[in-house]
Structures are given as structure tokens and as C-alpha cells.
Design a protein around this motif. Sequence first.
Motif, PDB file in Angstrom:
ATOM      1  N   SER A 257       0.811  -1.223   0.000  1.00  0.00           N
ATOM      2  CA  SER A 257       0.000   0.000   0.000  1.00  0.00           C
ATOM      3  C   SER A 257       0.843   1.271   0.000  1.00  0.00           C
ATOM      4  O   SER A 257       0.505   2.249  -0.653  1.00  0.00           O
ATOM      5  CB  SER A 257      -0.957   0.006   1.192  1.00  0.00           C
ATOM      6  N   LYS A 258       1.953   1.272   0.724  1.00  0.00           N
ATOM      7  CA  LYS A 258       2.742   2.512   0.820  1.00  0.00           C
ATOM      8  C   LYS A 258       3.767   2.642  -0.303  1.00  0.00           C
ATOM      9  O   LYS A 258       4.102   3.738  -0.725  1.00  0.00           O
ATOM     10  CB  LYS A 258       3.474   2.566   2.160  1.00  0.00           C
ATOM     11  N   TYR A 259       4.289   1.506  -0.758  1.00  0.00           N
ATOM     12  CA  TYR A 259       5.415   1.582  -1.700  1.00  0.00           C
ATOM     13  C   TYR A 259       5.096   1.014  -3.078  1.00  0.00           C
ATOM     14  O   TYR A 259       5.935   1.077  -3.974  1.00  0.00           O
ATOM     15  CB  TYR A 259       6.643   0.879  -1.098  1.00  0.00           C
ATOM     16  N   GLY A 260       3.922   0.438  -3.235  1.00  0.00           N
ATOM     17  CA  GLY A 260       3.526  -0.036  -4.559  1.00  0.00           C
ATOM     18  C   GLY A 260       4.305  -1.243  -5.043  1.00  0.00           C
ATOM     19  O   GLY A 260       4.437  -1.462  -6.256  1.00  0.00           O
ATOM     20  N   VAL A 261       4.807  -2.047  -4.108  1.00  0.00           N
ATOM     21  CA  VAL A 261       5.496  -3.289  -4.496  1.00  0.00           C
ATOM     22  C   VAL A 261       4.427  -4.341  -4.786  1.00  0.00           C
ATOM     23  O   VAL A 261       3.446  -4.466  -4.044  1.00  0.00           O
ATOM     24  CB  VAL A 261       6.431  -3.773  -3.359  1.00  0.00           C
ATOM     25  N   LYS A 262       4.620  -5.113  -5.867  1.00  0.00           N
ATOM     26  CA  LYS A 262       3.696  -6.228  -6.137  1.00  0.00           C
ATOM     27  C   LYS A 262       4.183  -7.420  -5.325  1.00  0.00           C
ATOM     28  O   LYS A 262       5.372  -7.768  -5.413  1.00  0.00           O
ATOM     29  CB  LYS A 262       3.707  -6.584  -7.621  1.00  0.00           C
ATOM     30  N   VAL A 263       3.280  -8.022  -4.552  1.00  0.00           N
ATOM     31  CA  VAL A 263       3.689  -9.166  -3.723  1.00  0.00           C
ATOM     32  C   VAL A 263       2.970 -10.407  -4.236  1.00  0.00           C
ATOM     33  O   VAL A 263       1.747 -10.413  -4.381  1.00  0.00           O
ATOM     34  CB  VAL A 263       3.350  -8.924  -2.236  1.00  0.00           C
ATOM     35  N   MET A 264       3.727 -11.449  -4.520  1.00  0.00           N
ATOM     36  CA  MET A 264       3.131 -12.706  -4.993  1.00  0.00           C
ATOM     37  C   MET A 264       3.490 -13.812  -4.002  1.00  0.00           C
ATOM     38  O   MET A 264       4.672 -14.090  -3.782  1.00  0.00           O
ATOM     39  CB  MET A 264       3.656 -13.052  -6.386  1.00  0.00           C
ATOM     40  N   ASN A 265       2.463 -14.413  -3.386  1.00  0.00           N
ATOM     41  CA  ASN A 265       2.710 -15.428  -2.350  1.00  0.00           C
ATOM     42  C   ASN A 265       2.901 -16.822  -2.949  1.00  0.00           C
ATOM     43  O   ASN A 265       2.046 -17.709  -2.834  1.00  0.00           O
ATOM     44  CB  ASN A 265       1.586 -15.410  -1.304  1.00  0.00           C
ATOM     45  N   TYR A 266       4.027 -16.989  -3.592  1.00  0.00           N
ATOM     46  CA  TYR A 266       4.439 -18.279  -4.162  1.00  0.00           C
ATOM     47  C   TYR A 266       5.924 -18.472  -3.887  1.00  0.00           C
ATOM     48  O   TYR A 266       6.616 -17.521  -3.510  1.00  0.00           O
ATOM     49  CB  TYR A 266       4.196 -18.316  -5.678  1.00  0.00           C
ATOM     50  N   SER A 267       6.398 -19.693  -4.123  1.00  0.00           N
ATOM     51  CA  SER A 267       7.844 -19.939  -4.086  1.00  0.00           C
ATOM     52  C   SER A 267       8.391 -19.805  -5.490  1.00  0.00           C
ATOM     53  O   SER A 267       7.679 -20.098  -6.458  1.00  0.00           O
ATOM     54  CB  SER A 267       8.139 -21.374  -3.633  1.00  0.00           C
ATOM     55  N   VAL A 268       9.646 -19.414  -5.578  1.00  0.00           N
ATOM     56  CA  VAL A 268      10.333 -19.509  -6.871  1.00  0.00           C
ATOM     57  C   VAL A 268      10.910 -20.917  -6.959  1.00  0.00           C
ATOM     58  O   VAL A 268      11.615 -21.378  -6.050  1.00  0.00           O
ATOM     59  CB  VAL A 268      11.438 -18.437  -6.989  1.00  0.00           C
ATOM     60  N   THR A 269      10.577 -21.618  -8.034  1.00  0.00           N
ATOM     61  CA  THR A 269      11.030 -23.008  -8.175  1.00  0.00           C
ATOM     62  C   THR A 269      12.091 -23.168  -9.253  1.00  0.00           C
ATOM     63  O   THR A 269      12.746 -24.202  -9.325  1.00  0.00           O
ATOM     64  CB  THR A 269       9.837 -23.936  -8.513  1.00  0.00           C
ATOM     65  N   GLY A 270      12.248 -22.155 -10.093  1.00  0.00           N
ATOM     66  CA  GLY A 270      13.249 -22.273 -11.161  1.00  0.00           C
ATOM     67  C   GLY A 270      13.852 -20.928 -11.521  1.00  0.00           C
ATOM     68  O   GLY A 270      13.165 -19.900 -11.516  1.00  0.00           O
ATOM     69  N   LEU A 271      15.169 -20.949 -11.779  1.00  0.00           N
ATOM     70  CA  LEU A 271      15.872 -19.738 -12.219  1.00  0.00           C
ATOM     71  C   LEU A 271      16.283 -19.965 -13.671  1.00  0.00           C
ATOM     72  O   LEU A 271      16.883 -20.994 -13.990  1.00  0.00           O
ATOM     73  CB  LEU A 271      17.126 -19.507 -11.365  1.00  0.00           C
ATOM     74  N   ASN A 272      15.959 -19.006 -14.522  1.00  0.00           N
ATOM     75  CA  ASN A 272      16.285 -19.145 -15.946  1.00  0.00           C
ATOM     76  C   ASN A 272      17.070 -17.913 -16.400  1.00  0.00           C
ATOM     77  O   ASN A 272      16.520 -17.025 -17.060  1.00  0.00           O
ATOM     78  CB  ASN A 272      14.990 -19.265 -16.776  1.00  0.00           C
ATOM     79  N   PRO A 273      18.378 -17.843 -16.020  1.00  0.00           N
ATOM     80  CA  PRO A 273      19.134 -16.630 -16.338  1.00  0.00           C
ATOM     81  C   PRO A 273      19.259 -16.378 -17.837  1.00  0.00           C
ATOM     82  O   PRO A 273      19.365 -15.221 -18.253  1.00  0.00           O
ATOM     83  CB  PRO A 273      20.506 -16.865 -15.707  1.00  0.00           C
ATOM     84  N   GLY A 274      19.191 -17.446 -18.654  1.00  0.00           N
ATOM     85  CA  GLY A 274      19.299 -17.276 -20.105  1.00  0.00           C
ATOM     86  C   GLY A 274      18.183 -16.383 -20.628  1.00  0.00           C
ATOM     87  O   GLY A 274      18.405 -15.483 -21.447  1.00  0.00           O
TER      88      GLY A 274
END
Length: 434
Positions: free
Chosen positions: A108-125
Motif C-alpha cells: 500500500s505505501k510503496y507499490g510493491v507487487k507481492v506474490m505469495n508463491y515460491s520460486v522453483t526455477g531460475l532461468n538466467p538465459g
Amino acid sequence: MKRRNFLTNLGATTLGLAFLQDVKANGLNSAAMNFLQNAGAVGRVVVVGGGMAGTTIAKYLRLWGGAGMDVTLVEPNATYYSNIFSNMVLTGERSLSQLAFTYANLKSKYGVKVMNYSVTGLNPGSKSVTLSNGTVLGYDRLVLAPGIDFIPIPMSGSTMNREKIMHAWKAGTQTTTLKSQIQGMTNKDTFILTIPKSPYRCPPGPYERACVVADYLKNAKGGGKVVVLDANDKIQAEPVNFGNAFNVTHKSIVTYVPNAVISNIDADTSTVVTNLGSFKGKVINAIPSHKAGNIISMSGLGLNNSADARWAVVDVLTYESTAIPFVHIIGDSSSTTQPKAGHIANAEAKVCADAIIKMFQGLQVNQSPITNSSCFTPITKTTASFLTVVFRYDPATRKMMPTGAGVVESNGYNSHHYEDMLKWFNNLMSDTFS
Ligand SMILES: Cc1cc2nc3c(=O)[nH]c(=O)nc-3n(C[C@H](O)[C@H](O)[C@H](O)COP(=O)(O)OP(=O)(O)OC[C@H]3O[C@@H](n4cnc5c(N)ncnc54)[C@H](O)[C@@H]3O)c2cc1C
């Protein structure tokens, strides 16, 4: 300023240091401080982990970077339970709900989007991450702040008995279960605490736990024993204060055993087997060795590239990984010369936020960052001690080096430090979550 006032304010003042340096360097006026204005930084940042490091950076990316910063925080839990002060939950001085923080202000104060999930994969490519619900999120810069995970201690015995052995080193249900176990003890019983080899999160934390449990047993049960089996060769933080606490204040309760390397815990007989013999207790609180959060250590991307392969090496001017570009790692998961602690995680987050914003703005990042760490430690119900250290970037070694006398521990423990501890905690948590 009196020493203790200085330390109470230390959190608040040094926490805002990077901002003040920015104001000084760029001549920002109060109008320009309006965080919703565009500061010329435009970019997408995904932050993984809403703990001390991740929440702070999400907030400050928007606060300092402005409306052009598209910031998404991915965190599986809607509520964060603070590890700091969680030792006091074990003794009934705090409840877990008093240590609960949400992401409402971030949204509400800073406008960050919050998603309540885990990150399961990193795809730097493809510069993206995959979430546990299958969503793929793209980024320009990725910040990993997943804290720690554990390397299990060898354990024998039935599943039921093995599941009774808590670490309680991530605040939550393990904390309340350990609390019940401690409260079930009598003055004839022994509490065994095992400490892993450094580095682990919160260097004074295990010794603090030994003290508050000893204090509780003395006051609530009229006695009992606390056996501290330390894999390290000596007390890892505040050696003078904890030495006095163990040898004087809690002498009748605490036995400190250094160099105790565990080979097995027999959960059926409640016995810890070490190179120095076997120790039997009513309650075993076994803290395993740590490693960077699983998403780092199990990614297979070589992010855990420190000398002991448990942690992620970063360039401390930006906290960018030395293995994978555009990926930054802050908090307990990173390998730096700084301790694994909440206060320094907050400071690292600010240095990293400032660097990411500057990179989006096409400016040079700060070449002389300063961070600091403080830990206050309850020794009894009414007294506390503290340690503090300030780090400055050393261009010769490219490391954060302690300044002045290095880590300074308080001159003993007393009720004034206890009061300061409460203020310090409120400052730190408010700076992170409010
Ligand atoms: C008993 C105890 C006392 C302590 N006392 C102090 C103290 O007095 N002072 C001090 O400075 N520090 C203290 N600490 C240490 C402090 O709590 C940690 O150092 C601090 O929390 C580290 O911050 P972090 O953001 O790296 O990790 P955390 O705060 O642990 O946050 C990590 C977050 O990442 C999330 N996460 C993990 N994996 C994923 C994923 N795959 N996807 C999305 N999210 C993920 C987790 O859910 C968690 O919310 C103490 C710790 C303990 C255990």
C-alpha cells in the motif's frame, strides 16, 4: 551523544546512511524525495524472499528509485515471523504473534507487487524465474534473498522420535514446539543445544539461547541443566559477555563444551554422540550446519561458488553474483566478510538497492559503501548485552572490512542495554516492514 543513545539510534541512522549520502551527492531537495516520482530509473526487478533482506530491498527500490521501478516480491508466506527475539518465545517472554510482520505496507505505501508463491526455477538465459504456480516472471535484475537451508545431522531412531528434535532456527512452528518441550522439563532434566561450525546465521544467537533457557529453568523450575555442544573451538561472538554469563550468572546450570563434533543423534534414547563422548538429555535442540537457501544451492547454476560451496559469492559494491550476471544475492545466502544477521541484511539490501537504481540510471555505483551490524542479546529476563561493528569497502581486497576496533562487545550486560534492545528491535523491524 551518550554511548547507549548512540547505539539505540545506530540502527535508524546508519540504516538511512545510503539515502543521506545520495541526498548529499545529488543535492536532492525535499520535493525530489517523493518516492512516487520518477527518479530516472526504469527497470523490472524481481525479489525472491520476503525476509529481512528481501523486504528491505523491495521497499527501498521503490522509495529511492521511484515510480519507474517495477518491483515484484515473491515470498510463499503471507506472514513473516522474526527470528530476532524468537529465543524469547521459548521462555514465554514473547509470543510468536508478537513477532509477526506482513507485507501490507510494502503493497500500500510503496507499490510493491507481492506474490505469495515460491520460486522453483531460475532461468538466467531468458532473464526469468518460474513460480510454484507455473507463472514465469521476467526481470532486468533479479535479487535472491532466500535466507538459509540446512544440511541434516545424521540421526537414528524412529521417525516419530526424530521428528521431535527441533532446530527452531527459522521462527515458526518449530519455535513453539521447542517452547512446549522446554516447558515440560523439570529441575532434574537436561537441555542439550548443539551449535554448528561457523558460518551460521546470527553468531551470538545460540549462546543467547543457552542463556535465556538457563534463566528460565532457574526461575520457573528451580534448576536444571543446559549443555552446549559447540562444534567451534570457542564462543563465536561476545566471548567476554557469554564467558561471564556461562561461568558466573548461569554457572549452576550451563556446561559449555567446545570442539564437540556430532557423529549421530539417537532420537530413541535422546543421546547426542560426539567425538568427546555421548550426552543424554530430556530435550535436544540440534541446530544443523547451514547453506544458502535451496533455490541457490540446488539451482545447478554455480551460484553457490564460495570456497566451501555452501554460499554465493558476490561483488559487495553491487551484490551481483560473480557467477551469473544480472543476479544479486543479499542476506544470509551471500558469502561476504559480514556476519549472517538481520541488521546487516537490512544494510546490504540498501547498498544493493542503491547500486541497482544507479545502474538503471546509467550512473556509477557508490565506490565506498559502509554497512553496520548490531546484535542485542538477552542474558536474563531483565538484562542484555550487545555487539556492534561497522564495515567499510576496501578497494585493495574488494571486501567489506571492519573499521576501528572491529567487533565491539558491550561492557557487560544490564537493564539499560535491555531497554535499548527493545528500541533497536522496533527501529529495525519498522525500517524493514513499515
Ligand atoms: C534465534 C535467532 C536470533 C537472531 N537474532 C538476531 C539479532 O539479534 N540480530 C540480527 O541482526 N540477526 C539475528 N538473527 C539472524 C536473522 O534472523 C537472519 O540473519 C536474517 O533473518 C537473514 O535475513 P534473510 O533475508 O537473508 O533471510 P530470512 O529473513 O530468513 O528470509 C528469507 C525469506 O526467503 C523466503 N524464501 C526462501 N526460499 C524461497 C523461494 N524459493 N521463493 C520465494 N521465497 C523464498 C523465506 O520464506 C523467507 O521469508 C537471529 C536468528 C535467529 C535464528
